[in-house]
Design a protein around this motif. Sequence first.
Motif, mmCIF file in Angstrom:
data_model
loop_
_atom_site.group_PDB
_atom_site.id
_atom_site.type_symbol
_atom_site.label_atom_id
_atom_site.label_comp_id
_atom_site.label_asym_id
_atom_site.label_seq_id
_atom_site.Cartn_x
_atom_site.Cartn_y
_atom_site.Cartn_z
ATOM 1 N N PHE A 111 -29.651 -51.921 61.396
ATOM 2 C CA PHE A 111 -29.475 -50.941 60.178
ATOM 3 C C PHE A 111 -29.705 -50.201 59.023
ATOM 4 O O PHE A 111 -30.027 -49.714 58.608
ATOM 5 N N GLN A 112 -29.826 -51.519 58.151
ATOM 6 C CA GLN A 112 -29.999 -51.449 56.867
ATOM 7 C C GLN A 112 -31.345 -50.791 56.727
ATOM 8 O O GLN A 112 -32.213 -49.785 55.963
ATOM 9 N N ASP A 113 -32.700 -51.273 57.896
ATOM 10 C CA ASP A 113 -34.028 -50.648 57.742
ATOM 11 C C ASP A 113 -34.038 -48.854 57.757
ATOM 12 O O ASP A 113 -34.705 -48.075 57.278
ATOM 13 N N CYS A 114 -33.101 -48.631 58.914
ATOM 14 C CA CYS A 114 -32.676 -47.365 59.539
ATOM 15 C C CYS A 114 -32.647 -47.235 58.204
ATOM 16 O O CYS A 114 -32.902 -45.236 58.232
ATOM 17 N N ALA A 115 -31.715 -46.773 56.983
ATOM 18 C CA ALA A 115 -31.826 -46.383 55.988
ATOM 19 C C ALA A 115 -32.731 -46.226 54.954
ATOM 20 O O ALA A 115 -33.255 -44.682 54.702
ATOM 21 N N ILE A 116 -33.554 -46.771 54.781
ATOM 22 C CA ILE A 116 -34.911 -47.036 54.416
ATOM 23 C C ILE A 116 -35.825 -46.268 55.092
ATOM 24 O O ILE A 116 -36.634 -45.495 54.888
ATOM 25 N N ALA A 117 -36.083 -45.956 56.568
ATOM 26 C CA ALA A 117 -36.321 -45.554 58.026
ATOM 27 C C ALA A 117 -36.484 -43.538 57.666
ATOM 28 O O ALA A 117 -37.700 -42.881 56.995
ATOM 29 N N ALA A 119 -35.738 -42.899 54.632
ATOM 30 C CA ALA A 119 -36.269 -42.224 53.534
ATOM 31 C C ALA A 119 -37.624 -41.756 52.901
ATOM 32 O O ALA A 119 -38.019 -41.220 53.004
ATOM 33 N N THR A 120 -38.567 -42.868 53.979
ATOM 34 C CA THR A 120 -39.510 -42.459 53.380
ATOM 35 C C THR A 120 -40.436 -41.854 54.952
ATOM 36 O O THR A 120 -41.006 -41.820 54.978
ATOM 37 N N GLU A 121 -39.324 -41.718 56.397
ATOM 38 C CA GLU A 121 -39.609 -40.842 56.505
ATOM 39 C C GLU A 121 -40.540 -39.518 56.404
ATOM 40 O O GLU A 121 -39.482 -38.662 56.510
ATOM 41 N N ALA A 126 -38.195 -35.876 63.079
ATOM 42 C CA ALA A 126 -38.516 -37.531 63.494
ATOM 43 C C ALA A 126 -36.891 -38.385 62.469
ATOM 44 O O ALA A 126 -36.515 -38.713 63.165
ATOM 45 N N ARG A 127 -36.900 -37.851 61.414
ATOM 46 C CA ARG A 127 -36.064 -38.299 60.444
ATOM 47 C C ARG A 127 -34.324 -37.785 60.997
ATOM 48 O O ARG A 127 -33.428 -38.573 61.280
ATOM 49 N N LEU A 128 -34.378 -36.602 61.074
ATOM 50 C CA LEU A 128 -33.512 -36.247 61.867
ATOM 51 C C LEU A 128 -32.717 -36.991 62.708
ATOM 52 O O LEU A 128 -31.912 -37.299 63.056
ATOM 53 N N VAL A 129 -33.743 -37.112 63.724
ATOM 54 C CA VAL A 129 -33.085 -37.714 65.372
ATOM 55 C C VAL A 129 -32.985 -39.317 64.584
ATOM 56 O O VAL A 129 -32.232 -40.036 64.913
ATOM 57 N N LEU A 130 -33.595 -40.207 64.033
ATOM 58 C CA LEU A 130 -32.635 -41.516 63.117
ATOM 59 C C LEU A 130 -31.841 -41.802 62.160
ATOM 60 O O LEU A 130 -30.843 -41.866 62.839
ATOM 61 N N TYR A 131 -31.177 -41.229 61.799
ATOM 62 C CA TYR A 131 -30.508 -39.818 60.931
ATOM 63 C C TYR A 131 -29.382 -40.408 62.213
ATOM 64 O O TYR A 131 -28.240 -41.072 61.779
ATOM 65 N N ALA A 229 -32.183 -35.298 52.897
ATOM 66 C CA ALA A 229 -31.461 -35.883 51.454
ATOM 67 C C ALA A 229 -31.862 -36.535 50.643
ATOM 68 O O ALA A 229 -32.243 -37.403 49.625
ATOM 69 N N ILE A 230 -31.613 -37.753 52.080
ATOM 70 C CA ILE A 230 -31.572 -39.379 51.741
ATOM 71 C C ILE A 230 -33.665 -39.169 51.440
ATOM 72 O O ILE A 230 -33.765 -39.900 50.725
ATOM 73 N N HIS A 231 -34.427 -38.560 52.163
ATOM 74 C CA HIS A 231 -35.922 -38.384 51.929
ATOM 75 C C HIS A 231 -36.342 -37.680 50.368
ATOM 76 O O HIS A 231 -36.824 -38.450 49.766
ATOM 77 N N PHE A 232 -35.841 -36.652 50.472
ATOM 78 C CA PHE A 232 -35.844 -35.832 48.816
ATOM 79 C C PHE A 232 -35.745 -37.045 47.658
ATOM 80 O O PHE A 232 -36.446 -36.197 46.969
ATOM 81 N N LEU A 233 -34.441 -37.273 47.228
ATOM 82 C CA LEU A 233 -33.986 -38.289 47.128
ATOM 83 C C LEU A 233 -35.265 -39.294 46.377
ATOM 84 O O LEU A 233 -34.509 -40.358 45.710
#
Length: 506
Positions: A111-117, A119-121, A126-131, A229-233
């Motif tokens: 679950f934690q890795d998911c937030a990092i993924a 941010a870095t994707e 792919a980012r939307l799917v992960l989210y 936003a997670i990625h941009f920030l």
Amino acid sequence: MLEEYRQQYVNFNAALIREQYLYYSGQKQELAVSPIYERYSDLFTRDSIANLKQTLEQTPSHFETDRKAILRLLTFAVDKLLEASVKELTEAIHEHEAKSTIEWEGKRLTFQDCAIAIATEADRAARLVLYNRRAEIIERLNDLRAERLSKLHETARSIKLFLAGERTSETEHNYAKLYEGLLGLDYSAQAGEAERLLALTESVYVAKLDQALKRDLGIGVEEAQRPDAIHFLHQTRYDDHFPFDSLLEVYRETMAGLGIKVELQNNIHIDFEPRPNKAPRPFCAPILIPEEVKLVIRPLGGQSDYAAFLHEAGHAQHYGWTAASLRPEFKYTGDRALSETYAFLFNYLLGDNNWLAQVMNFRASRDFIDQLILAKLATVRRYAAKLIYELELHTSADLTRAAELYSELQTGATKFKTGQSEFLFDLDDSFYSADYLRAWALEVVLREYLKTRFGKRWWANRRAGNFLKEIWETGQLYSADEMADQIGIGPISFDPLIEEFTQALK
Ligand SMILES: [Zn+2]
């Protein structure tokens, strides 16, 4: 009674923070806080609260410091009674989160890795799917979170009723009023200020965000969503300027400029060990203040790592310089906005072109600083919306409307379309959002004060260091507002913060 209480209070805090340190630094598999709460449960029973309330009432009003000290212990006891009343639910939620994983490109993400993924994707789809996959995990636990919140509200109502007695009306007995009373804050007034900040920074924010999103993500502001936003920030464009292997040297050099020799600070221990289960975000664990403070990082490099580490270093220096002779309730419990102000002061060195040039050898930093201030505004606006939302959530407690309100307020403030799934997840207890906002407001003024008094390069001035040590010595004796008054830069106002944004982004 008070002496005994105090000693147990110190022991409890040390035990709790040590346990958290060991778990989040990856040295322990399980976070076992329940046994600690049980061992010290006498500290936060209704009887203890009644005793503290009685002691407070019996202390004459001219014994101001004594009264303040008792009020701190009372705040602590109430806070912990609330936490203890929901600890099974809190643990169940953590346990579920810790067990949840998703399959992603042949790997199993926690679950934690998911937030990092997210941010870095770099790939938006792919980012939307992960989210969305992560949101499913969050949604599965929302019933538990709702139950936890109702329980907190119920306990808060009964404590507030007990503390206030018959003197107040029923409508005053809620979670928000309880904290306002204990901390001496006015959340409605602050929410009003937050609304003003949102209105006054709206046009510069939208214009700059649109430009930046088009440049960085190839989308306009009207298409932007929360995962963007997670990625941009996360901002990785300038990461080459922030290599992970220089981080400690930058910290050492920055503090040396202030006359602080970190290599001689035996009470601030830097935990740099790369353990697999270490939390990805840096943190500060003040186990014994000022004798044993941990500053923890799993260095990854990049600007966000530098900003977060310097932020935590600000907390660590504050706790590390706190006078040992202070009463413990002025070391461990206080106005959280105060320590956050010191943390932001170091955090935002990254926005200082002179510091970047001198310490980081980063000269053409104009674009970077512009981007940093835009990201700061996005975050401040997010917290402004959080406070407005939390005030509503903790006052009316109408959960059926809350999810919708969360989505509306977050989307309106950040301009990143935000769904409803995080309405109980994106939420800290006890109005931490309000403390951050006051800290942001005070930090701007403190920074200006340091520049005026010690020069633009205040961070390379030992006299500035002496000044900071002097205020840090008072630990948490003063609230952020009282400290602002002491320095002569109060009262805390949102205007300078608003001004910083509108000036920098115009
Ligand atoms: Zn902080």
